[in-house]
Design a protein around this motif. Structure first.
Motif, PDB file in Angstrom:
ATOM      1  N   PHE A   3       0.803  -1.219   0.000  1.00  0.00           N
ATOM      2  CA  PHE A   3       0.000   0.000   0.000  1.00  0.00           C
ATOM      3  C   PHE A   3       0.842   1.278   0.000  1.00  0.00           C
ATOM      4  O   PHE A   3       0.309   2.363  -0.174  1.00  0.00           O
ATOM      5  CB  PHE A   3      -0.942  -0.010   1.210  1.00  0.00           C
ATOM      6  N   LEU A   4       2.134   1.122   0.195  1.00  0.00           N
ATOM      7  CA  LEU A   4       3.024   2.281   0.262  1.00  0.00           C
ATOM      8  C   LEU A   4       3.854   2.392  -1.008  1.00  0.00           C
ATOM      9  O   LEU A   4       4.134   1.389  -1.662  1.00  0.00           O
ATOM     10  CB  LEU A   4       3.935   2.162   1.482  1.00  0.00           C
ATOM     11  N   PRO A   5       4.281   3.597  -1.351  1.00  0.00           N
ATOM     12  CA  PRO A   5       5.120   3.760  -2.548  1.00  0.00           C
ATOM     13  C   PRO A   5       6.485   3.124  -2.332  1.00  0.00           C
ATOM     14  O   PRO A   5       6.957   2.985  -1.198  1.00  0.00           O
ATOM     15  CB  PRO A   5       5.225   5.276  -2.714  1.00  0.00           C
ATOM     16  N   GLU A   6       7.114   2.736  -3.426  1.00  0.00           N
ATOM     17  CA  GLU A   6       8.435   2.126  -3.341  1.00  0.00           C
ATOM     18  C   GLU A   6       9.477   3.119  -2.854  1.00  0.00           C
ATOM     19  O   GLU A   6      10.408   2.770  -2.145  1.00  0.00           O
ATOM     20  CB  GLU A   6       8.833   1.579  -4.710  1.00  0.00           C
ATOM     21  N   TYR A   7       9.301   4.381  -3.249  1.00  0.00           N
ATOM     22  CA  TYR A   7      10.239   5.437  -2.881  1.00  0.00           C
ATOM     23  C   TYR A   7       9.488   6.581  -2.213  1.00  0.00           C
ATOM     24  O   TYR A   7       8.285   6.738  -2.386  1.00  0.00           O
ATOM     25  CB  TYR A   7      10.981   5.964  -4.120  1.00  0.00           C
TER      26      TYR A   7
END
Length: 91
Positions: A74-78
């Motif tokens: 659910f979170l961005p990679e960066y």
């Protein structure tokens, strides 16, 4: 005219991921509310760009369990902090 609501890029990212999952799995807001043990109006508020409601870590954990995904999904990679302005929506 509605007041301007600022949503941080990471918050909008999570909202977009959850909305996409919900639609792909053909879940209604009411179904998602049952999964999160909250009201369907809360889900509607989160998905409404004029409302400051957001998912929290407990919600992400429950969604990860339900969809059998890592909470990291659910979170961005960066980091999205490079963006100077938060998402802003107006009427």
């Amino acid at each position: 005219m509605k007041e301007k609501v600022k949503i941080e890029p990471i918050e909008q990212h999570v909202i977009d991921i959850v909305r996409k999952l919900r639609r792909n799995k053909r879940l209604r807001q009411q179904d998602l509310a049952r999964i999160l043990n909250t009201s369907s109006s809360f889900i509607g508020n989160v998905e409404n760009v004029h409302n400051p409601a957001k998912y929290n870590l407990k919600h992400i954990s429950r969604l990860a369990d339900y969809f059998e995904l890592s909470p990291r999904f659910f979170l961005p990679e960066y980091s999205l902090s490079e963006k100077k302005e938060a998402y802003s929506y107006r009427d």
